[in-house]
Write a protein that holds these residues in place. Structure first.
Motif, PDB file in Angstrom:
ATOM      1  N   TYR A 257       0.840  -1.194   0.000  1.00  0.00           N
ATOM      2  CA  TYR A 257       0.000   0.000   0.000  1.00  0.00           C
ATOM      3  C   TYR A 257       0.873   1.241   0.000  1.00  0.00           C
ATOM      4  N   LEU A 363     -13.465  -6.092  -1.061  1.00  0.00           N
ATOM      5  CA  LEU A 363     -13.596  -4.695  -0.646  1.00  0.00           C
ATOM      6  C   LEU A 363     -15.067  -4.305  -0.514  1.00  0.00           C
ATOM      7  N   GLU A 366     -16.808  -4.959   2.713  1.00  0.00           N
ATOM      8  CA  GLU A 366     -16.500  -4.036   3.811  1.00  0.00           C
ATOM      9  C   GLU A 366     -17.046  -2.635   3.530  1.00  0.00           C
ATOM     10  N   ILE A 368     -16.063  -0.696   1.155  1.00  0.00           N
ATOM     11  CA  ILE A 368     -14.998   0.214   0.710  1.00  0.00           C
ATOM     12  C   ILE A 368     -15.202   0.535  -0.767  1.00  0.00           C
ATOM     13  N   ILE A 370     -14.268   1.769  -4.438  1.00  0.00           N
ATOM     14  CA  ILE A 370     -13.066   1.804  -5.277  1.00  0.00           C
ATOM     15  C   ILE A 370     -13.135   3.045  -6.168  1.00  0.00           C
ATOM     16  N   ILE A 384      -8.374   3.973  -3.108  1.00  0.00           N
ATOM     17  CA  ILE A 384      -9.465   4.060  -2.137  1.00  0.00           C
ATOM     18  C   ILE A 384      -9.253   5.282  -1.253  1.00  0.00           C
ATOM     19  N   TYR A 388      -9.421   4.049   4.759  1.00  0.00           N
ATOM     20  CA  TYR A 388      -9.707   2.609   4.686  1.00  0.00           C
ATOM     21  C   TYR A 388      -8.467   1.748   4.417  1.00  0.00           C
ATOM     22  N   THR A 389      -7.302   2.387   4.340  1.00  0.00           N
ATOM     23  CA  THR A 389      -6.098   1.650   3.933  1.00  0.00           C
ATOM     24  C   THR A 389      -5.867   0.371   4.738  1.00  0.00           C
ATOM     25  N   ALA A 392      -8.476  -2.324   4.251  1.00  0.00           N
ATOM     26  CA  ALA A 392      -8.375  -2.964   2.928  1.00  0.00           C
ATOM     27  C   ALA A 392      -7.204  -3.944   2.893  1.00  0.00           C
TER      28      ALA A 392
END
Ligand code: ASP
Ligand code: MG
Length: 406
Positions: A257, A363, A366, A368, A370, A384, A388-389, A392
């Motif tokens: 990430y 994703l 959850e 999250i 995109i 994202i 949320y890093t 994810a």
């Protein structure tokens, strides 16, 4: 008897005690009957301190002189390590970049290696010395001192290993190797025994800060086996090597990430040839590296164009893009500098379907959203919201079964 290149990073030579500890490890490798070349970085924090001094004097110091200053950090550690080795009864000789010489281009602060002549080091080894080589340093064809960019000692080590055709280049650092993801985020992150150059390149460029990217490129080009391992224990680390040497590959090897991302969207761009070139040219002229680019297929004659850049370039890029957008008749420009990029990397992705789908479903479960997607043969990256890093990374690491069995 093998020829071994060992590289010790700043944290491994950060104090006199630690330098003595490195000397012990080096002497032991030599006593086992090997020829040893040691490449070292400056003591931890030292390069920052040196650059800081220059910046106290000038906002934009002359880069040739900046390299003269920055290169001294490594000269101190090679001298100290050679003294420590000699004190232990192990013959050692320090060698600066210009003494080898490591020939580079003249791009100060981020010079690229052109050629390394091996004779000076080979002679020292023949005479029974451990060669203690300064990382980071080079010299251009006019004789000026250069440096290889931050983290450049990794590249020095791999390049020296390539020039000497060493059996292995061991990179000693403060972690045990390359992990499936950041262990600070996933407690069950697993150390990889082996990883291919290609995967390591993706992981390195995605922010797994274990190796300078160029060192991996060098290793791949010249087939240097790189062993990333800890200088604080004797555990085997991670071998970075050719794909052929890695028998079975997992579909996904790791999750990386990067939080230092920003995105810019040009809204309602006329869909004509040449428009993208007009938008990206001024960015490139300003040396701004554009990463992910997403453009919609237009139905109405207009399209939206989104791209990401490093967060530190955000303000500058916004200014440049706003002007370019006006020039091409786009409606407006919007931006967001709180985004992150999360990527999964794996060689076997090439021959497996459904990997992208699994990312999206994981994703989605959850909630999250995109914001953008980019893919290569062995990588899928999603943009994202930054907040949320961690979530994810954790759910992707879990859904691809990367963790240690509980
Ligand atoms: N001392 C340099 C730096 O801090 C080079 C290195 O450590 O690899 O970037
Ligand atoms: Mg480093």
């Amino acid at each position: 008897m093998a020829l071994i290149v060992q590289k010790y990073g700043g944290t491994s030579v950060g104090t006199v005690e630690k330098i003595k500890n490195v000397a012990k490890r080096v002497a032991r490798t030599k006593e086992q009957g090997n020829d040893v070349v040691v490449v070292v970085s400056a003591m931890s924090g030292e390069t920052n301190r040196l650059l800081g001094l220059a910046h106290q004097i000038s906002e934009l110091p002359n880069e040739r002189e900046l390299d003269v200053v920055a290169a001294t950090g490594e000269q101190v550690t090679i001298g100290l390590l050679a003294i420590a080795l000699t004190e232990m009864g192990c013959k050692a000789k320090s060698i600066c970049g210009f003494q080898i010489p490591v020939l580079t281009d003249a791009a100060y602060v981020k010079a690229r290696i052109r050629q390394i002549r091996g004779e000076t080091i080979t002679q020292a080894l023949k005479d029974g010395f451990v060669a203690v080589v300064a990382g980071f340093q080079g010299i251009d064809e006019t004789g000026s001192i250069t440096t290889l960019g931050r983290g450049g000692s990794d590249t020095s080590a791999v390049a020296v290993a390539a020039a000497l055709k060493a059996d292995v280049c061991e990179i000693y650092t403060d972690v045990d190797g390359v992990y499936t993801t950041d262990p600070n985020i996933c407690a069950d992150a697993r150390k990889l025994d082996k990883i291919s150059f290609e995967e390591m390149l993706e992981l390195a460029s995605l922010g797994a800060k274990v190796l300078q990217i160029r060192s991996v490129e060098f290793g791949m080009k010249y087939g240097v086996r790189i062993h990333v391992r800890s200088s604080f224990n004797d555990n085997p680390g991670t071998i970075v090597t050719t794909e052929e040497e890695i028998m079975e590959t997992a579909v996904v090897s790791g999750v990386a990430y990067s939080k230092s991302e920003a995105k810019i969207t040009v809204v309602k761009v006329p869909d004509r040839p040449g428009i993208a070139a007009k938008i990206f040219k001024p960015l490139s002229e300003a040396n701004i590296v554009v990463d992910v680019i997403v453009q919609n297929v237009s139905v109405t004659g207009f399209t939206d164009l989104t791209f990401t850049i490093g967060r530190t370039d955000y303000k500058k890029a916004m200014r440049i893009t706003e002007k370019a957008a006006k020039d091409v008749g786009a409606e407006r420009v919007v931006g967001d500098d709180k985004i992150a990029k999360v990527s999964i990397v794996g060689m076997a992705m090439r021959s497996h379907s459904g990997v992208a789908l699994k990312v999206f479903e994981t994703l989605a479960a959850e909630g999250i959203n995109i914001l953008g997607i980019s893919t290569s043969e062995i990588k899928i990256s999603v943009l994202i919201e930054e907040k949320y890093t961690e979530l994810a990374v954790r759910v992707l690491h879990g859904s691809f079964g990367l963790g240690n069995p509980a």
